[in-house]
Scaffold this motif. Structure first.
Motif, PDB file in Angstrom:
ATOM      1  N   PRO A   4       0.824  -1.212   0.000  1.00 46.63           N
ATOM      2  CA  PRO A   4       0.000   0.000   0.000  1.00 46.63           C
ATOM      3  C   PRO A   4       0.864   1.269   0.000  1.00 46.63           C
ATOM      4  CG  PRO A   4      -0.759  -1.542   1.675  1.00 46.63           C
ATOM      5  CD  PRO A   4       0.541  -2.073   1.146  1.00 46.63           C
ATOM      6  N   PRO A   5       0.496   2.272  -0.815  1.00 44.16           N
ATOM      7  CA  PRO A   5       1.278   3.517  -0.880  1.00 44.16           C
ATOM      8  C   PRO A   5       1.468   4.189   0.477  1.00 44.16           C
ATOM      9  CG  PRO A   5      -0.315   3.447  -2.664  1.00 44.16           C
ATOM     10  CD  PRO A   5      -0.601   2.270  -1.780  1.00 44.16           C
ATOM     11  N   ARG A   9       5.152   5.260   2.020  1.00 49.66           N
ATOM     12  CA  ARG A   9       5.511   6.638   2.375  1.00 49.66           C
ATOM     13  C   ARG A   9       6.198   6.716   3.734  1.00 49.66           C
ATOM     14  NH1 ARG A   9       0.799   7.889  -0.611  1.00 49.66           N
ATOM     15  NH2 ARG A   9      -0.522   7.766   1.237  1.00 49.66           N
ATOM     16  N   ARG A  10       6.053   5.680   4.537  1.00 53.27           N
ATOM     17  CA  ARG A  10       6.722   5.675   5.844  1.00 53.27           C
ATOM     18  C   ARG A  10       8.247   5.636   5.706  1.00 53.27           C
ATOM     19  NH1 ARG A  10       4.518   1.572   9.915  1.00 53.27           N
ATOM     20  NH2 ARG A  10       5.869   2.813  11.243  1.00 53.27           N
ATOM     21  N   THR A 112       7.392   1.955  -5.873  1.00 53.87           N
ATOM     22  CA  THR A 112       7.635   3.372  -6.122  1.00 53.87           C
ATOM     23  C   THR A 112       6.990   4.189  -5.021  1.00 53.87           C
ATOM     24  OG1 THR A 112       7.678   3.021  -8.515  1.00 53.87           O
ATOM     25  CG2 THR A 112       7.334   5.285  -7.752  1.00 53.87           C
ATOM     26  N   LEU A 113       7.794   4.996  -4.356  1.00 53.95           N
ATOM     27  CA  LEU A 113       7.288   5.922  -3.347  1.00 53.95           C
ATOM     28  C   LEU A 113       6.913   7.205  -4.065  1.00 53.95           C
ATOM     29  CD1 LEU A 113       9.601   4.158  -1.878  1.00 53.95           C
ATOM     30  CD2 LEU A 113       9.517   5.934  -0.186  1.00 53.95           C
TER      31      LEU A 113
END
Length: 131
Positions: A4-5, A9-10, A112-113
């Motif tokens: 999960p995006p 992002r963390r 991909t972040l």
């Protein structure tokens, strides 16, 4: 199963985007689990691509081209370790920027972040932005 995006992002250290003499830098921190990087990049900022000699990986011990991280030369990324990615090129302007960071991890595959972060007021000791 895709990661999960919000979880990806963390990895990004919010507020870490800043200019430096040779371009800009941002930081990633492994806040999820020990992992192994098999590739880093591409990195894009506002659509500008950074790869090859234009993308460096800095740790406390070394500075090297991010392209040196590969399945043949993996990089162990322990929990809580912070990395700095350096984009060589023009300085970024103050304000918000859209950042995409490609990572190939042994544990999850290619991810991909996608981040939006704001560059603080440029450092007055740096030379003017190069076009």
């Amino acid at each position: 199963m895709p990661v999960p995006p919000a979880l990806l992002r963390r990895f990004y250290v919010e507020g870490s985007l800043r200019n430096r003499r040779d371009g800009f830098e941002l930081r990633l921190s492994n806040r999820l689990a020990p992992g192994t990087l098999l590739g880093i990049g591409p990195l894009t900022v506002d659509g500008r691509l950074y790869t090859g000699d234009d993308l460096l990986l800095q740790t406390r011990k070394s500075l090297r081209p991010a392209a040196n991280v590969s399945p043949e030369h993996p990089f162990d990324w322990p929990l809580k370790m912070e990395l700095t990615l350096v984009g060589i090129g023009p300085h970024l302007t103050a304000g918000p920027h859209r950042i995409n960071i490609g990572l190939l991890l042994r544990e999850t595959g290619q991810v991909t972040l996608t981040i939006e972060d704001t560059l603080a007021t440029p450092d007055p000791t740096l030379p003017a932005s190069r076009s």
